[in-house]
Design a protein around this motif. Sequence first.
Motif, PDB file in Angstrom:
ATOM      1  N   LEU A 248       0.830  -1.213   0.000  1.00 20.01           N
ATOM      2  CA  LEU A 248       0.000   0.000   0.000  1.00 20.01           C
ATOM      3  C   LEU A 248       0.860   1.257   0.000  1.00 20.01           C
ATOM      4  O   LEU A 248       0.547   2.220  -0.712  1.00 20.01           O
ATOM      5  CB  LEU A 248      -0.932   0.013   1.213  1.00 20.01           C
ATOM      6  CG  LEU A 248      -2.257  -0.705   1.066  1.00 20.01           C
ATOM      7  CD1 LEU A 248      -2.997  -0.715   2.393  1.00 20.01           C
ATOM      8  CD2 LEU A 248      -3.107  -0.088  -0.010  1.00 20.01           C
ATOM      9  N   ASP A 249       1.938   1.245   0.776  1.00 20.10           N
ATOM     10  CA  ASP A 249       2.842   2.398   0.793  1.00 20.10           C
ATOM     11  C   ASP A 249       3.398   2.666  -0.596  1.00 20.10           C
ATOM     12  O   ASP A 249       3.437   3.811  -1.053  1.00 20.10           O
ATOM     13  CB  ASP A 249       3.996   2.174   1.776  1.00 20.10           C
ATOM     14  CG  ASP A 249       3.555   2.214   3.227  1.00 20.10           C
ATOM     15  OD1 ASP A 249       2.418   2.659   3.499  1.00 20.10           O
ATOM     16  OD2 ASP A 249       4.359   1.793   4.087  1.00 20.10           O
ATOM     17  N   ALA A 250       3.823   1.614  -1.278  1.00 20.53           N
ATOM     18  CA  ALA A 250       4.386   1.765  -2.624  1.00 20.53           C
ATOM     19  C   ALA A 250       3.335   2.274  -3.603  1.00 20.53           C
ATOM     20  O   ALA A 250       3.615   3.148  -4.437  1.00 20.53           O
ATOM     21  CB  ALA A 250       4.964   0.436  -3.103  1.00 20.53           C
ATOM     22  N   ILE A 251       2.125   1.757  -3.491  1.00 18.96           N
ATOM     23  CA  ILE A 251       1.048   2.174  -4.395  1.00 18.96           C
ATOM     24  C   ILE A 251       0.692   3.636  -4.159  1.00 18.96           C
ATOM     25  O   ILE A 251       0.630   4.435  -5.107  1.00 18.96           O
ATOM     26  CB  ILE A 251      -0.187   1.270  -4.224  1.00 18.96           C
ATOM     27  CG1 ILE A 251       0.111  -0.142  -4.751  1.00 18.96           C
ATOM     28  CG2 ILE A 251      -1.391   1.859  -4.962  1.00 18.96           C
ATOM     29  CD1 ILE A 251      -0.957  -1.164  -4.418  1.00 18.96           C
ATOM     30  N   PHE A 252       0.486   4.013  -2.903  1.00 18.86           N
ATOM     31  CA  PHE A 252       0.118   5.399  -2.623  1.00 18.86           C
ATOM     32  C   PHE A 252       1.254   6.361  -2.963  1.00 18.86           C
ATOM     33  O   PHE A 252       1.018   7.470  -3.429  1.00 18.86           O
ATOM     34  CB  PHE A 252      -0.335   5.571  -1.172  1.00 18.86           C
ATOM     35  CG  PHE A 252      -1.751   5.134  -0.950  1.00 18.86           C
ATOM     36  CD1 PHE A 252      -2.796   5.783  -1.587  1.00 18.86           C
ATOM     37  CD2 PHE A 252      -2.049   4.074  -0.111  1.00 18.86           C
ATOM     38  CE1 PHE A 252      -4.114   5.391  -1.389  1.00 18.86           C
ATOM     39  CE2 PHE A 252      -3.368   3.670   0.087  1.00 18.86           C
ATOM     40  CZ  PHE A 252      -4.398   4.333  -0.551  1.00 18.86           C
ATOM     41  N   SER A 253       2.480   5.937  -2.754  1.00 21.61           N
ATOM     42  CA  SER A 253       3.620   6.769  -3.130  1.00 21.61           C
ATOM     43  C   SER A 253       3.637   6.981  -4.641  1.00 21.61           C
ATOM     44  O   SER A 253       3.845   8.108  -5.114  1.00 21.61           O
ATOM     45  CB  SER A 253       4.926   6.113  -2.668  1.00 21.61           C
ATOM     46  OG  SER A 253       6.024   6.889  -3.072  1.00 21.61           O
ATOM     47  N   ALA A 254       3.398   5.922  -5.387  1.00 28.16           N
ATOM     48  CA  ALA A 254       3.362   6.034  -6.853  1.00 28.16           C
ATOM     49  C   ALA A 254       2.227   6.944  -7.300  1.00 28.16           C
ATOM     50  O   ALA A 254       2.381   7.746  -8.226  1.00 28.16           O
ATOM     51  CB  ALA A 254       3.224   4.654  -7.486  1.00 28.16           C
ATOM     52  N   LEU A 255       1.097   6.851  -6.628  1.00 28.37           N
ATOM     53  CA  LEU A 255      -0.076   7.651  -7.011  1.00 28.37           C
ATOM     54  C   LEU A 255       0.023   9.101  -6.553  1.00 28.37           C
ATOM     55  O   LEU A 255      -0.795   9.933  -6.971  1.00 28.37           O
ATOM     56  CB  LEU A 255      -1.345   7.027  -6.425  1.00 28.37           C
ATOM     57  CG  LEU A 255      -1.741   5.676  -7.004  1.00 28.37           C
ATOM     58  CD1 LEU A 255      -2.935   5.113  -6.246  1.00 28.37           C
ATOM     59  CD2 LEU A 255      -2.033   5.779  -8.485  1.00 28.37           C
ATOM     60  N   SER A 256       1.016   9.422  -5.742  1.00 31.99           N
ATOM     61  CA  SER A 256       1.128  10.794  -5.232  1.00 31.99           C
ATOM     62  C   SER A 256       1.548  11.784  -6.309  1.00 31.99           C
ATOM     63  O   SER A 256       1.398  12.984  -6.129  1.00 31.99           O
ATOM     64  CB  SER A 256       2.105  10.850  -4.062  1.00 31.99           C
ATOM     65  OG  SER A 256       3.429  10.616  -4.517  1.00 31.99           O
ATOM     66  N   ASP A 257       2.043  11.293  -7.415  1.00 35.89           N
ATOM     67  CA  ASP A 257       2.520  12.165  -8.487  1.00 35.89           C
ATOM     68  C   ASP A 257       1.451  12.312  -9.574  1.00 35.89           C
ATOM     69  O   ASP A 257       0.944  11.309 -10.078  1.00 35.89           O
ATOM     70  CB  ASP A 257       3.794  11.583  -9.093  1.00 35.89           C
ATOM     71  CG  ASP A 257       4.395  12.505 -10.119  1.00 35.89           C
ATOM     72  OD1 ASP A 257       3.971  12.432 -11.291  1.00 35.89           O
ATOM     73  OD2 ASP A 257       5.263  13.315  -9.756  1.00 35.89           O
TER      74      ASP A 257
END
Length: 109
Positions: free
Chosen positions: A5-14
């Motif tokens: 989830l951290d990786a997904i949300f980090s990717a989606l932050s841009d």
Amino acid sequence: MDDRLDAIFSALSDPTRRAILARLANGKATVAELADPFELSQPAISKHLKVLEQAGLIRSGREANSRPRILEPAALKTIADWVADYRRFWDQSFDRLDDYLSKVQGNEK
């Protein structure tokens, strides 16, 4: 699960990566096709694609001499499942608010 989830949300932050995902929701696309609407170089787009791939949001396909990128719906389901838990919380909160307002309005009459 938390690391994913951290990786997904980090990717989606841009916003560029979100726009790339929106484009891939319409079907597979090459790096050149994905770079076209942006004022970014292909290497910059490739870096965004790498982040999306590492998060499991997209994958590389293989067609003749090209490697189109393809949306990975399973990662999006991971997000939807996580958000669904909070949706239940909000639905229950709104139900309690509706009950309270009904009681208050009933007392006023």
